[in-house]
Design a protein around this motif. Structure first.
Motif, short mmCIF file in Angstrom:
data_model
loop_
_atom_site.label_atom_id
_atom_site.label_comp_id
_atom_site.label_asym_id
_atom_site.label_seq_id
_atom_site.Cartn_x
_atom_site.Cartn_y
_atom_site.Cartn_z
N ARG A 117 -10.85 16.55 -1.52
CA ARG A 117 -10.73 15.39 -0.65
C ARG A 117 -9.98 14.25 -1.35
O ARG A 117 -9.08 13.62 -0.78
CB ARG A 117 -12.14 14.95 -0.24
N GLN A 118 -10.33 14.01 -2.62
CA GLN A 118 -9.74 12.86 -3.33
C GLN A 118 -8.26 13.07 -3.59
O GLN A 118 -7.47 12.14 -3.58
CB GLN A 118 -10.50 12.60 -4.64
N LEU A 119 -7.89 14.33 -3.84
CA LEU A 119 -6.49 14.64 -4.07
C LEU A 119 -5.75 14.74 -2.74
O LEU A 119 -4.62 14.27 -2.58
CB LEU A 119 -6.42 15.97 -4.85
N ARG A 173 -1.47 10.85 2.72
CA ARG A 173 -0.97 9.49 2.83
C ARG A 173 0.52 9.40 2.53
O ARG A 173 1.27 8.77 3.26
CB ARG A 173 -1.75 8.61 1.85
N HIS A 174 0.93 10.02 1.41
CA HIS A 174 2.30 9.79 0.95
C HIS A 174 3.25 10.94 1.22
O HIS A 174 4.45 10.77 1.14
CB HIS A 174 2.30 9.48 -0.55
N GLU A 219 0.82 -1.21 0.00
CA GLU A 219 0.00 0.00 0.00
C GLU A 219 0.85 1.26 0.00
O GLU A 219 0.47 2.29 -0.56
CB GLU A 219 -0.95 -0.02 1.20
N ALA A 220 2.02 1.17 0.60
CA ALA A 220 2.91 2.33 0.58
C ALA A 220 3.51 2.53 -0.80
O ALA A 220 3.80 3.66 -1.21
CB ALA A 220 4.02 2.15 1.63
N MET A 245 -7.18 12.88 -12.30
CA MET A 245 -6.64 11.54 -12.04
C MET A 245 -5.11 11.56 -12.12
O MET A 245 -4.42 10.95 -11.30
CB MET A 245 -7.16 10.54 -13.09
N GLU A 261 -6.27 13.21 0.01
CA GLU A 261 -5.99 11.89 0.58
C GLU A 261 -4.58 11.40 0.25
O GLU A 261 -3.89 10.84 1.10
CB GLU A 261 -6.97 10.87 0.00
N VAL A 262 -4.20 11.60 -1.01
CA VAL A 262 -2.89 11.11 -1.44
C VAL A 262 -1.79 11.91 -0.76
O VAL A 262 -0.77 11.36 -0.33
CB VAL A 262 -2.74 11.23 -2.97
N MET A 281 -3.68 13.17 -9.11
CA MET A 281 -3.71 12.26 -7.96
C MET A 281 -2.60 11.23 -8.07
O MET A 281 -1.98 10.86 -7.08
CB MET A 281 -5.07 11.53 -7.88
N ARG A 329 1.91 1.69 -3.69
CA ARG A 329 0.82 2.21 -4.54
C ARG A 329 0.66 3.71 -4.31
O ARG A 329 0.44 4.15 -3.19
CB ARG A 329 -0.50 1.56 -4.17
N GLY A 330 0.76 4.45 -5.37
CA GLY A 330 0.58 5.89 -5.23
C GLY A 330 1.83 6.59 -4.70
O GLY A 330 1.98 7.79 -4.87
#
Ligand SMILES: Nc1ncnc2c1ncn2[C@@H]1O[C@H](COP(=O)(O)OP(=O)(O)OP(=O)(O)O)[C@@H](O)[C@H]1O
Ligand SMILES: [Mg+2]
Lengths: 337, 310
Positions: A107-109, A115-116, A81-82, A160, A111-112, A163, A84-85
């Protein structure tokens, strides 16, 4: 050559016993653009979904996918998972359905980025704006508050892409990123991908039916047929002088500007994965098929430096199109340009 | 959004008017309230007097206009049996009904939704199959059968719980279970299929491809989207808080609105029946309105006046 960034080794994928990918070996080097071409169902998407472990649980996956010497197929899920993206970003065909319809772009952007990149609060907003600018979305600050249905298909695909690069990956896998878009928008998205690759120095895997697009964008090309790579090599020489009859067939099926020349579709259809023909999977459709083709399935072998082909008759002269189909035209085998 | 709500509210009002009219027609067409209430042995003069007193001697359309006009003025009529305002008598029964249906609703939500979500997340496992089998049973068994089975087991055989009546919490357990289990089964099935539908969508794969852990994908991308269709069913369950207990109240002799309705229909106590039907229609229609508003909140695609097919 430098060590590859990602190396796929002996990848096989089967769904309920039906093989979709049957032993793919493929390497992607840092910063290079690799095109994956082949007819529908040849396993292009499944190969890369399997590499990131994004297939449903019923998919039986075997082989190795090495990133920095670690096998993604064997790693514990949190480590994948780390990746991915973070190390490998991925974008898909239809941006309208690939974005969550009930969540704002922010929100969708964001998140990444959370996360990362470990960002939060105002830093997320600022970086999200910068990314939307980078992918060419005008009025980025306002667009952050939009929902996907309020934007065009091209803009959604730009989101997309934003992201997918937000986690600063070393490799971007773009699975037919333009198929669902208008022709004029397609060119813009491809230009954007090429520009981003140059600016960010990331590698690109471009999955596409469109040989022209791949020839223009990619350094190297892998041609897939029935779950295997049948030819691989630098884009220009591969398309100028294909070594595998399937590649030749794909090229001959391309529409040309010369209306007098007739388009030759490859006769027949992709074999059913549950009933693979003996020997070379392409033999039943191949104009050059000979008894030798019905023996063992030919392996991918080096022909010229950097060029690989999986043909049992490596010395064929494929410079010219194959012999025309029989005089009485089989309708499925021929189409008018 | 406002326009959309205005249209919905208008439709709600029309629905209620239709229910009221339908109830009126059916009740006046089926049996003579005078005989049913006064009894067959009563002298004709008394019956005539009764009819005159309640306006039953008038042509039916006159009765209808009077009745409708009274409703518009907030007058729901008098009980022909007790000569008290119907609304007052019905209102007295509402707490008893809610005492069953509200805990039952909580049971449905607390059991049905988590089971459905969990089953979807573990599709094809033994747990999933067990939930689905239980759900099919719970859904298919009529509530009076379930009620009788529960009574046989817990009252007759084991003697743990009373088989009817009211007064203690123990009296509520079997009726609430009867009401709740069927609804929980329906909700589990519905939630599961809504979740499965959402989990198959491309944006779920996108969320995974972004590197979100599976729990975050489920929480952030699957549950909110699956909530949209589920809200419809929950709205329906809320809408039946008043009407949903007719059978169960009768089986367990529970003095709520449902049993009152059964008795009032049998005796043609017109005002009571009409009052209850109006109340039921109003709760249904109101909860539908709330669902429509919630849809707009949950799904931004519906927020801009344009409404996709429901
Ligand atoms: N989730 C799945 N379940 C069952 N079979 C699948 C699934 N995904 C892919 N397949 C099968 O795997 C094979 C390869 O599919 P894949 O999507 O990789 O093809 P593709 O080369 O990407 O084709 P296209 O150009 O149409 O995208 C196909 O035969 C397809 O039917
Ligand atoms: Mg594909």
């Amino acid at each position: 050559m430098a060590a590859p960034l990602v190396r796929i080794e002996g990848l096989t994928v089967a769904f309920d016993g039906a093989p979709a990918v049957r032993g793919v070996d493929l390497a992607v080097h840092p910063g290079e653009a690799v095109g994956i071409v082949g007819e529908s169902g040849s396993g292009k998407s499944v190969t890369w979904l399997a590499a990131l472990r994004l297939l449903p649980a019923k998919a039986a996956v075997a082989g190795r996918v090495l990133l920095d010497g670690r096998d993604l197929l064997a790693l514990p899920l949190p480590e994948v998972e780390a990746v991915r993206g973070g190390r490998i970003g991925m974008i898909f065909q239809d941006p309208a359905s690939a974005l969550n319809p009930v969540l704002r772009i922010r929100r969708q952007l964001g998140e990444v980025l959370a996360r990362h990149r470990g960002l939060s609060g105002a830093a997320i907003a600022a970086e999200a704006r910068r990314l939307l600018d980078l992918v060419g979305i005008p009025d980025a600050a306002r667009r952050l508050d939009s929902y996907p249905h309020e934007m065009s298909g091209g803009q959604n695909q730009r989101v997309m892409i934003a992201m997918a690069i937000a986690g600063q990956p070393d490799l971007l896998v773009a699975d037919e990123p333009t198929t669902a878009l208008d022709v004029t928008i397609q060119a813009q998205i491809l230009d954007l991908l090429a520009a981003l690759r140059r600016e960010l120095g990331m590698a690109l895997v471009l999955i596409s039916h469109d040989l022209g697009v791949v020839a223009e964008t990619c350094d190297r090309v892998a041609v897939m047929y029935a779950g295997r790579v049948v030819e691989m090599g630098p884009a220009e020489p591969l398309f100028d002088a294909p070594r595998h009859p399937y590649t030749r067939g794909l090229l001959d099926a391309l529409p040309t500007l010369d209306a007098a020349e007739r388009l030759v579709a490859i006769p027949g259809v992709v074999p059913d994965p549950r009933a693979m023909p003996p020997g070379c999977a392409f033999a039943p459709r191949c104009a050059h098929a000979a008894p030798v083709c019905l023996g063992a399935e030919p392996a991918l072998r080096a022909t010229l430096p950097g060029r690989w082909s999986a043909c049992a008759r490596p010395d064929l002269d494929l410079a010219a199109p194959p012999p025309r189909p029989p005089a009485t035209p089989a309708p499925a085998a021929e189409a008018v340009a | 959004m406002l326009r959309y709500l205005a249209v919905r509210a208008f439709r709600a009002a029309v629905t209620i008017a239709l229910v009221v009219t339908f109830a009126f027609v059916v009740l006046r067409m089926s049996g003579d309230p005078a005989i049913l209430i006064m009894g067959p042995e009563v002298p004709p003069e008394a019956l005539a007097a009764f009819r005159r007193a309640w306006g039953l001697d008038q042509p039916i359309w006159v009765q209808y206009v009077r009745y409708f006009g009274a409703i518009l003025n907030g007058d729901l009529g008098m009980s022909m049996r007790d000569n008290r305002p119907a609304i007052e008598m019905v209102a007295e029964r509402i707490p008893a009904t809610l005492a069953l249906t509200v805990p039952a609703l909580v049971l449905k939500l607390a059991v049905g939704i988590p089971l459905g979500v969990w089953a979807a997340l573990h599709q094809g496992t033994g747990f999933d199959r067990a939930v689905m089998v239980a759900a099919v049973f719970g859904f298919a068994i009529p509530s009076f059968v379930l009620a009788l089975v529960l009574v046989l087991v817990f009252s007759v055989d084991l003697g743990w719980l009373p088989s009817g009546g009211q007064g203690t919490v123990a009296h509520m357990i079997l009726p609430v279970l009867t009401l709740g289990l069927g609804g929980a089964a329906a909700l589990a099935r519905f939630t599961r299929s809504a979740m499965l539908e959402v989990l198959g969508r491309p944006y779920i794969r996108t969320a995974s491809a972004k590197g979100l852990p599976w729990a975050a994908v489920v929480r952030g991308h699957a549950l909110p989207n699956a909530a949209i269709p589920t809200v419809t069913l929950v709205g329906f369950l809320v809408g039946s808080l008043i009407a949903g207990a007719v059978v169960v109240e009768s089986v367990f002799s529970w003095p709520g609105v449902g049993r009152m309705l059964v008795v009032a229909v049998a005796s043609r106590d017109l005002a009571i029946v009409q009052c209850i039907l109006l109340l039921v229609a109003a709760t249904m229609v109101t909860s539908n309105l709330v669902v429509d508003v919630l849809y707009g909140v949950l799904d931004p695609r519906l927020r801009h006046g344009a409404r996709a097919a429901a």
